[in-house]
Design an enzyme around this catalytic site. Structure first.
Site, PDB file in Angstrom:
ATOM      1  N   ASP A 123      80.449  24.389  83.157  1.00 18.34           N
ATOM      2  CA  ASP A 123      79.783  24.710  84.425  1.00 18.34           C
ATOM      3  C   ASP A 123      79.761  23.463  85.302  1.00 18.34           C
ATOM      4  OD1 ASP A 123      78.102  23.350  82.720  1.00 18.34           O
ATOM      5  OD2 ASP A 123      76.283  24.359  83.368  1.00 18.34           O
TER       6      ASP A 123
ATOM      7  N   CYS B 117      54.628  12.281  56.393  1.00 15.76           N
ATOM      8  CA  CYS B 117      53.167  12.291  56.479  1.00 15.76           C
ATOM      9  C   CYS B 117      52.511  12.391  55.102  1.00 15.76           C
ATOM     10  CB  CYS B 117      52.703  13.433  57.380  1.00 15.76           C
ATOM     11  SG  CYS B 117      53.008  13.070  59.128  1.00 15.76           S
TER      12      CYS B 117
ATOM     13  N   HIS C  94      59.790  12.891  61.060  1.00 11.74           N
ATOM     14  CA  HIS C  94      58.523  13.522  61.439  1.00 11.74           C
ATOM     15  C   HIS C  94      58.645  14.298  62.751  1.00 11.74           C
ATOM     16  CE1 HIS C  94      54.330  14.253  62.317  1.00 11.74           C
ATOM     17  NE2 HIS C  94      54.603  13.808  63.531  1.00 11.74           N
TER      18      HIS C  94
ATOM     19  N   GLY D 285      70.973  23.443  84.323  1.00 12.10           N
ATOM     20  CA  GLY D 285      70.596  22.727  85.544  1.00 12.10           C
ATOM     21  C   GLY D 285      69.106  22.676  85.811  1.00 12.10           C
TER      22      GLY D 285
ATOM     23  N   CYS E 183      49.936  17.406  59.311  1.00 11.52           N
ATOM     24  CA  CYS E 183      51.381  17.634  59.113  1.00 11.52           C
ATOM     25  C   CYS E 183      51.731  17.627  57.632  1.00 11.52           C
ATOM     26  CB  CYS E 183      52.175  16.556  59.852  1.00 11.52           C
ATOM     27  SG  CYS E 183      53.966  16.670  59.629  1.00 11.52           S
TER      28      CYS E 183
ATOM     29  N   CYS F 202      54.956  17.265  56.525  1.00  8.59           N
ATOM     30  CA  CYS F 202      56.306  16.712  56.307  1.00  8.59           C
ATOM     31  C   CYS F 202      56.260  15.599  55.264  1.00  8.59           C
ATOM     32  CB  CYS F 202      56.930  16.225  57.614  1.00  8.59           C
ATOM     33  SG  CYS F 202      56.523  14.546  58.098  1.00  8.59           S
TER      34      CYS F 202
ATOM     35  N   GLN G 187      73.638  28.997  86.840  1.00  2.21           N
ATOM     36  CA  GLN G 187      73.241  27.860  87.674  1.00  2.21           C
ATOM     37  C   GLN G 187      72.503  28.381  88.917  1.00  2.21           C
ATOM     38  OE1 GLN G 187      73.188  24.721  87.103  1.00  2.21           O
ATOM     39  NE2 GLN G 187      74.507  24.460  85.298  1.00  2.21           N
TER      40      GLN G 187
ATOM     41  N   ASP H  87      77.779  22.167  73.261  1.00  2.92           N
ATOM     42  CA  ASP H  87      77.745  22.323  74.717  1.00  2.92           C
ATOM     43  C   ASP H  87      79.175  22.217  75.227  1.00  2.92           C
ATOM     44  OD1 ASP H  87      78.364  19.684  74.497  1.00  2.92           O
ATOM     45  OD2 ASP H  87      76.526  18.931  75.391  1.00  2.92           O
ATOM     46  N   SER H  88      79.378  22.368  76.521  1.00  5.90           N
ATOM     47  CA  SER H  88      80.737  22.423  77.052  1.00  5.90           C
ATOM     48  C   SER H  88      81.281  21.051  77.398  1.00  5.90           C
ATOM     49  CB  SER H  88      80.753  23.272  78.314  1.00  5.90           C
ATOM     50  OG  SER H  88      79.977  22.635  79.321  1.00  5.90           O
ATOM     51  N   GLY H  89      80.421  20.063  77.409  1.00  7.39           N
ATOM     52  CA  GLY H  89      80.840  18.730  77.826  1.00  7.39           C
ATOM     53  C   GLY H  89      80.595  18.480  79.299  1.00  7.39           C
ATOM     54  N   GLY H  90      80.333  19.554  80.036  1.00  7.80           N
ATOM     55  CA  GLY H  90      80.148  19.419  81.480  1.00  7.80           C
ATOM     56  C   GLY H  90      79.020  18.467  81.842  1.00  7.80           C
TER      57      GLY H  90
ATOM     58  N   ASP I 145      67.133  23.196  73.344  1.00 10.46           N
ATOM     59  CA  ASP I 145      67.554  21.953  72.692  1.00 10.46           C
ATOM     60  C   ASP I 145      67.029  20.804  73.529  1.00 10.46           C
ATOM     61  OD1 ASP I 145      69.770  22.283  74.863  1.00 10.46           O
ATOM     62  OD2 ASP I 145      69.964  20.219  74.163  1.00 10.46           O
TER      63      ASP I 145
END
Lengths: 378, 378
Positions: free
Chosen positions: A146, A315, A341, A222, A310, A312, A195, A92-95, A272
């Site tokens: 942004d 599990c 999990h 946003g 599941c 995984c 935005q 990400d940009s850090g904004g 994300d």
């Protein structure tokens, strides 16, 4: 060209099945990015991410800029080498972190001046600086800086942030292209961020302005910051309707398990969220039946896995009773198992969604998820 | 009979190379037990223990009795099933923890009355109760309840504790044999614990008294609690000189990397210690060159693995710079990686020691370890 994005299939609602090619492998879309804030997905070794089939992760520019520093990471060969991760990475940009974590921030047209939440040191993050840091980190996908505002925002504040976001995007793009041209081969893709808060016309205006800057991919920023889910979807739809079909679309910071298919249906390719990893550390695990708050005493003698459906490795081996005990005893292994999990659960949702798009039954999948997760924990 | 112990080779100094057979597999001796206090070796999944080649681990009776409770664990099929660990398990008696962790403890000939450090609830731990709990847990090796005293101890206190320890051992043995006979097949071995503080004659007396009770294995307790290493060795030697050659000998709660071979040279077959796991969580990692305090800024750009001579999966993949960053950022993965390496280091010391006994050069190994670890961190 090391980067490409192809859409193989688009469903009537607008959901897209595609693939994103990066210098660090192909990522099937739509996809979910596990969050590895400080160059580590909390409680998971990179071996676990590989076992889970994660093709791309997110790392936070703000955190890595402050510690250990982008120059150190560049010197050590970039973020992939530093953390020994051969898959793709988006930064990400850090904004967003400057606006949510840093102290004494002051925004001007130049950028954001802030104090580190770690040691109080003063820093200036400009669009150019955010791009420079991410080039040093060497992520596969970088985001422009942004202006993030609080929600709900008054219209004049949203307009002002939109104006500045576009101007910053222009500067980010210019800086990035100069660097990219200077170095020859393109080692990174830079995405723009739309935005406009919760105003449809501002969202459309932001999208149009950013489209002029010709980014290879676009994010919707946003959103999912407190507004109702219907509003998130409405704003997302306003934007995706305008975005180019041949470029990836990234809805930042979402979402809850039952909401993911809704965003995909609106044409989103990437998401994300800290939810699966953060919830895991707080003993909330996701199952095909709904959320399970595993510390509850009702699980003390439960010999079933977290989720019987599941596959995984957690599990397949451990019981709810054992996991409940580990959380009650404050054992580190509790976070390791629950995180493993939950990340599997999110990546599996995406696998199911990709298959649902292919077989034309995404709506059914979405309805089932809403039904399971509408009520409280099971 | 599911249990046996065979000594294949004894070196001139008394070091023994053997193997211990349990219902949960064969354990090569001498061996080190990673400590899994609350049915989990902190920060390691059982998969990691398997990868590391751990054949046996230790779990704490005191902790598991208080939480989640031995009856719950028995109901869920015993400790192996509860934690999904198919290797061998040794449980301590809970005595040491009652003396070091519990509040308001009161010792009588009957047992120890104490308040839980978790919720203040009152409990009475007797020799019979300690045996009962461990039978419920279903560990492969159980320890008798002993009276642990502070070091240095005055002679009268050491004599009194010795007298009580022998009496408790007698009651433990009687209770255990009654239970073992009642249930038919023997599913557990019960070991006695030699006490006697730092008095040679008391150590010998304790050993003689316990030998009369015919335990299948013997531990040396109450050492490495602050006295000089030479004293630990002297007391250990007094005891091992008397113990039967065909039964395993367990020195409890040791030791530092450079001390392990010394104990083996004195005829010790088994050791346990929280050091490798606890030190790892505090950013101290062990290497073939000595201790490394990985948070030190000198490692910020160190692209080497923790230990270039180490073959563990952490050293094959991650750099000191990355591990240093993870610790600085407070990431959970720091503890996972450091613990994995340190447990590998200890298990590898034992592999080297077993080989050194076979090739008759244990003394050389010991000298090298002392030389490397004599100084401070490298």
């Amino acid at each position: 060209m090391n980067f490409s994005f192809e859409v193989a299939q688009t469903s009537p609602t607008g959901a897209r099945r595609g693939r994103l090619t990066t210098p660090h492998g192909v990522v099937q879309t739509p996809f979910f990015l596990p969050v590895g804030t400080a160059a580590s997905v909390k409680a998971l070794r990179q071996e676990a991410l590989e076992e889970l089939g994660a093709e791309i992760i997110l790392a936070n520019t703000y955190h890595l800029y402050l510690r250990p520093g982008h120059k150190l990471i560049r010197k050590l060969g970039g973020l992939h080498k530093f953390m020994s991760w051969s898959g793709a990475i988006l930064t990400d940009s850090g904004g967003y972190q400057v606006f949510s974590l840093a102290e004494l921030r002051k925004i001007t047209d130049d950028g954001v001046r802030f104090r580190s939440h770690l040691d109080g040191s003063e820093h200036l993050l400009t669009p150019e600086k955010a791009a420079e840091i991410q080039l040093a980190l060497g992520s596969d996908i970088a985001m422009v800086l942004d202006e993030c505002i609080e929600t709900p925002a008054p219209r004049d504040k949203a307009e002002s942030a939109l104006r500045r976001t576009t101007e910053w995007a222009r500067r980010s793009r210019a800086y990035f292209q100069e660097q990219a041209n200077r170095d020859g081969e393109l080692a990174q893709w830079q995405f723009g961020i739309v935005q406009g808060a919760t105003f449809s016309d501002l969202r459309r205006e932001s999208a149009r302005q950013l489209l002029e800057l010709d980014f290879p991919g676009y994010a919707v920023g946003g959103l999912a910051v407190g507004e109702p889910h219907a509003m998130t979807c409405e704003m997302t739809a306003e934007v995706t309707a305008l975005l180019l079909r041949d470029r990836p679309r990234y809805l930042m910071g979402v979402g809850r398990p039952e909401q993911i298919a809704d965003y995909v249906a609106l044409g989103i390719d990437m998401m994300d969220c800290v939810l699966p990893t953060r919830a895991a550390r707080h003993a909330c695990v996701y199952t095909s039946e709904g959320r399970v708050l595993i510390k509850n005493s009702r699980y003390a003698q439960d010999e079933r896995p977290i989720d019987s459906a599941c596959s995984c490795s957690v599990c397949r081996r451990y019981t709810r009773a054992y996991l409940r005990h580990l959380f009650a005893a404050g054992e580190l292994t509790a976070a390791i198992l629950a995180t493993h999990h939950n990340v599997h659960f999110y990546l599996d949702i995406m696998r199911q969604i990709r298959e649902a798009i292919e077989f034309g039954n995404l709506g059914k999948f979405s309805s089932e998820m809403h039904a399971r997760y509408a009520a409280g924990p099971v």
